[in-house]
Design a protein around this motif. Sequence first.
Motif, PDB file in Angstrom:
ATOM      1  N   GLY A  66       9.576   8.716   6.343  1.00 28.22           N
ATOM      2  CA  GLY A  66       8.142   8.756   6.578  1.00 28.22           C
ATOM      3  C   GLY A  66       7.572   7.362   6.783  1.00 28.22           C
ATOM      4  N   ARG A  67       6.266   7.281   6.795  1.00 25.65           N
ATOM      5  CA  ARG A  67       5.566   5.997   6.909  1.00 25.65           C
ATOM      6  C   ARG A  67       4.492   5.978   5.816  1.00 25.65           C
ATOM      7  NH1 ARG A  67       5.619   8.634  11.308  1.00 25.65           N
ATOM      8  NH2 ARG A  67       3.377   9.018  11.167  1.00 25.65           N
ATOM      9  N   GLY A  68       4.942   6.180   4.593  1.00 29.05           N
ATOM     10  CA  GLY A  68       4.004   6.241   3.479  1.00 29.05           C
ATOM     11  C   GLY A  68       3.514   7.652   3.207  1.00 29.05           C
ATOM     12  N   HIS A  69       4.268   8.654   3.635  1.00 24.58           N
ATOM     13  CA  HIS A  69       3.849  10.055   3.446  1.00 24.58           C
ATOM     14  C   HIS A  69       3.774  10.446   1.980  1.00 24.58           C
ATOM     15  CE1 HIS A  69       4.720  10.309   7.707  1.00 24.58           C
ATOM     16  NE2 HIS A  69       4.288  11.564   7.738  1.00 24.58           N
TER      17      HIS A  69
ATOM     18  N   SER B 186       1.126   4.142  -3.019  1.00 31.90           N
ATOM     19  CA  SER B 186       0.818   5.573  -2.832  1.00 31.90           C
ATOM     20  C   SER B 186       2.054   6.436  -3.025  1.00 31.90           C
ATOM     21  CB  SER B 186       0.145   5.816  -1.481  1.00 31.90           C
ATOM     22  OG  SER B 186       1.008   5.474  -0.429  1.00 31.90           O
ATOM     23  N   VAL B 187       3.223   5.969  -2.567  1.00 32.96           N
ATOM     24  CA  VAL B 187       4.437   6.780  -2.715  1.00 32.96           C
ATOM     25  C   VAL B 187       4.837   6.877  -4.188  1.00 32.96           C
ATOM     26  CG1 VAL B 187       6.931   6.817  -2.261  1.00 32.96           C
ATOM     27  CG2 VAL B 187       5.312   6.465  -0.368  1.00 32.96           C
TER      28      VAL B 187
ATOM     29  N   PHE C 242       8.491  15.675  -1.484  1.00 29.70           N
ATOM     30  CA  PHE C 242       8.751  16.421  -0.248  1.00 29.70           C
ATOM     31  C   PHE C 242      10.056  17.208  -0.285  1.00 29.70           C
ATOM     32  CE2 PHE C 242       5.599  13.435   1.565  1.00 29.70           C
ATOM     33  CZ  PHE C 242       4.775  14.360   2.181  1.00 29.70           C
TER      34      PHE C 242
ATOM     35  N   ALA D 244       0.848  -1.213   0.000  1.00 27.48           N
ATOM     36  CA  ALA D 244       0.000   0.000   0.000  1.00 27.48           C
ATOM     37  C   ALA D 244       0.875   1.252   0.000  1.00 27.48           C
ATOM     38  CB  ALA D 244      -0.923  -0.014   1.220  1.00 27.48           C
ATOM     39  N   ILE D 245       1.950   1.218   0.804  1.00 30.12           N
ATOM     40  CA  ILE D 245       2.865   2.370   0.836  1.00 30.12           C
ATOM     41  C   ILE D 245       3.559   2.518  -0.519  1.00 30.12           C
ATOM     42  CG2 ILE D 245       5.010   3.253   1.857  1.00 30.12           C
ATOM     43  CD1 ILE D 245       4.083   2.232   4.555  1.00 30.12           C
ATOM     44  N   ALA D 246       3.997   1.388  -1.090  1.00 30.12           N
ATOM     45  CA  ALA D 246       4.679   1.451  -2.387  1.00 30.12           C
ATOM     46  C   ALA D 246       3.774   2.122  -3.416  1.00 30.12           C
ATOM     47  CB  ALA D 246       5.063   0.039  -2.846  1.00 30.12           C
TER      48      ALA D 246
ATOM     49  N   VAL E  33      12.716   8.136   2.522  1.00 30.83           N
ATOM     50  CA  VAL E  33      12.442   6.771   2.968  1.00 30.83           C
ATOM     51  C   VAL E  33      10.941   6.655   3.228  1.00 30.83           C
ATOM     52  CG1 VAL E  33      12.917   5.038   4.737  1.00 30.83           C
ATOM     53  CG2 VAL E  33      14.725   6.639   4.027  1.00 30.83           C
ATOM     54  N   ASN E  34      10.295   5.796   2.477  1.00 35.10           N
ATOM     55  CA  ASN E  34       8.841   5.590   2.639  1.00 35.10           C
ATOM     56  C   ASN E  34       8.076   6.911   2.579  1.00 35.10           C
ATOM     57  OD1 ASN E  34       9.037   2.764   2.850  1.00 35.10           O
ATOM     58  ND2 ASN E  34       9.565   2.919   5.019  1.00 35.10           N
ATOM     59  N   ALA E  35       8.513   7.780   1.679  1.00 35.34           N
ATOM     60  CA  ALA E  35       7.840   9.072   1.507  1.00 35.34           C
ATOM     61  C   ALA E  35       8.058   9.526   0.064  1.00 35.34           C
ATOM     62  CB  ALA E  35       8.391  10.105   2.483  1.00 35.34           C
ATOM     63  N   SER E  36       7.153  10.338  -0.404  1.00 36.87           N
ATOM     64  CA  SER E  36       7.170  10.794  -1.795  1.00 36.87           C
ATOM     65  C   SER E  36       8.370  11.705  -2.081  1.00 36.87           C
ATOM     66  CB  SER E  36       5.873  11.564  -2.065  1.00 36.87           C
ATOM     67  OG  SER E  36       5.922  12.228  -3.308  1.00 36.87           O
TER      68      SER E  36
END
Lengths: 417, 417
Positions: free
Chosen positions: B412-415, A247-248, A373, A243-245, A367-370
């Motif tokens: 982040g955590r999926g930001h 959306s990011v 940012f 899900a994170i993959a 990391v785990n963010a778009s």
Amino acid sequence: MFDVTELPLIGGAALRARSAARVLRTLPTDAKDGALVAMAEALVERTDEILAANASDVEAARADGTPESVLDRLRLDAGRIEGVAAALRQLVALPDPVGDVVRGSRLPNGLELRQVRVPLGVVGIIYEARPNVTVDAAGLCLKSGNAALLRGSASAFGTNTALIAVLTDAGEKAGLPAGFVELLPADRASVGELLGARGLVDVVIPRGGASLIQRVVRESRVPVIETGEGNCHVYVDASADPAIAESVVLNSKTHRVSVCNSAETLLVHRDYPHLPRLLAALAGSGVALHGDDASRAAHDDVVPATDEDWATEYLSMDMAVRVVDDLPQALDHIARWTTGHTEAIVADSATAIAAFTAGVDAAAVLVNASTRFTDGGEFGFGAEIGISTQKLHARGPLGLPELTSTTYVVTGRGHVR
Amino acid sequence: MFDVTELPLIGGAALRARSAARVLRTLPTDAKDGALVAMAEALVERTDEILAANASDVEAARADGTPESVLDRLRLDAGRIEGVAAALRQLVALPDPVGDVVRGSRLPNGLELRQVRVPLGVVGIIYEARPNVTVDAAGLCLKSGNAALLRGSASAFGTNTALIAVLTDAGEKAGLPAGFVELLPADRASVGELLGARGLVDVVIPRGGASLIQRVVRESRVPVIETGEGNCHVYVDASADPAIAESVVLNSKTHRVSVCNSAETLLVHRDYPHLPRLLAALAGSGVALHGDDASRAAHDDVVPATDEDWATEYLSMDMAVRVVDDLPQALDHIARWTTGHTEAIVADSATAIAAFTAGVDAAAVLVNASTRFTDGGEFGFGAEIGISTQKLHARGPLGLPELTSTTYVVTGRGHVR
């Protein structure tokens, strides 16, 4: 000493700026903030005059056959003027970096050592159509104690002239020295003069496309801060949360495609089990995919990618896709093709995250963010003059502290060696 | 991508260094320190081999008619080799800047922002005869996680080749990657290749005379850190303590005349009552004085000064002298003639000291202390690769932190935006 007769187009402005810089470097924060407020008010008050100049620029550009998207960047209206005025007022709330003590100690011999932030001096900025940059750059330079030499585009010259007249009148009435901001002629040769004005100009910041930046790097004898291209990658590790993959990756690619912090290439670990779903989500959002054989096997609508795709900053709804054997292969790919702007990893493995953040050489690692940012506003720096992709001086968003240098102030009581 | 076929002289070395840099950036401090110790030991063990190569260089230079002072800079002996080995060991005690968190915060949206120090990558250094620079530069680059491309002088090429062979053998045996340090050919064209190797080389640091630095600034497409000339001034205020004035001025001028942090011009407030005594002390120490009318009236042996004197970095027992009406005139003089290295004030007035430190634009401002203190060792930085006189990136002594850049790591955590 510099021979200003070699600078027929910019010499006068550069000398005024140089002289202003000596005053600006010692100006208290209150004086700078008061001028920023006065400038913001004057922009709003004199909106009609600015819009009249802007209407002529837009009309001339339209007659030249300028496309509507470029006209839109050039066009001002009352709301946009309110916006640039508000940006000036926001600078008041930001801390003044000048005078900050970066480090300090008492040396064994009793000398007191302090490294103190000081303005750079005279900052040259070369930029393209948007007239809001004129006001933003003038404000950022003022708050950081620098004089600004602004070289905007020919198409916005009338607008920029009107804006600078307003800023100059209001700033000087508020006590700023003449020359605190100067608009340079929009002739092509004025860029060359600016790049050659070593000793008069302390730094040049180009804001524009690749060809402008290449010219500046090639020609400049003045130190440059490169604000550059973003060939940004997102790496999806085998350990990524799907899900994170999704959306990011989608946000990094599609949130705003025309900006330097949007993603251009997707790298996926071969053991990530949800590649087909990820590619379907991208294609379903309108992204045109250019991929290697493995990614083409995972989704029907992937056209073959070439080295050209790995190298390209699309700035469009296109994305290159490659399946990698492991994280080191992802790092090799990035090392070969990165422009050093922003690289992102989606992973749950702490080992993978640590290897990626240590191994990638870029201004920002997400990391785990778009990737979106990487931005001065998002980082909480309040305002930025661009995003540096070089390693010297400042890397990443250029806020107020990045528009300063330092001086060591060393105080003794008759100390000698 | 870079076309290395355009770099026949340095392309191979640059590619090896680039590849080594990717390993060096993630190397733990222990591994770098262990290699520094091994390299120091190997230099001492293989002293005979190094001295044999050095004897050939010295012999050839002597046959070319090189003056004895230059031969002395080129010459090594067992004691000098012990000295450079000791300098490598001292680097072990200095903190490793890589991995330092420069700033960090939790953003309002929960993203964790950290700005982390990382190596620059590949550092090119161009320098003149002294072979000790070869070892110092290799050590500083290694400790800061950078690969080093060293371009020494032709006259020291044999010595440098022997030194690099020793460092390479010992370093690789201690686990460093091949290419962590590379000696470039001493051909004149190798400098041009280095300056054009944008994308392969991250920064070039010239250490040498004005003509080398001018060439580097003019030609380089790689970012440069200029280590430069010091046309340093001492200003003696009306409020100065005469004993402090005399000792600081004498020490600034005469302690070591051939170095960049020695003083070249003395500016004295016209109300300072002890000018004749100060000039007599300088003349009595063997300083040849070049002055304006007022200083000539204060002492017999002052020859008339011209603009040339204000502009000159004598690097000799000469000093220019000017009597100024007030502190602003001193600041104007300095603004016109400074090279931005070191400026000093002797004063007891806090107002004068504050105006001087705020008004002077230089890498270092010394208050009631000798200009000779502008030095990485004296500042407690432990080691330096030169003193930067530019405003970008690093100003003043270049220690280990100045050989680094930074990366923003944002977690982040999926930001998404």
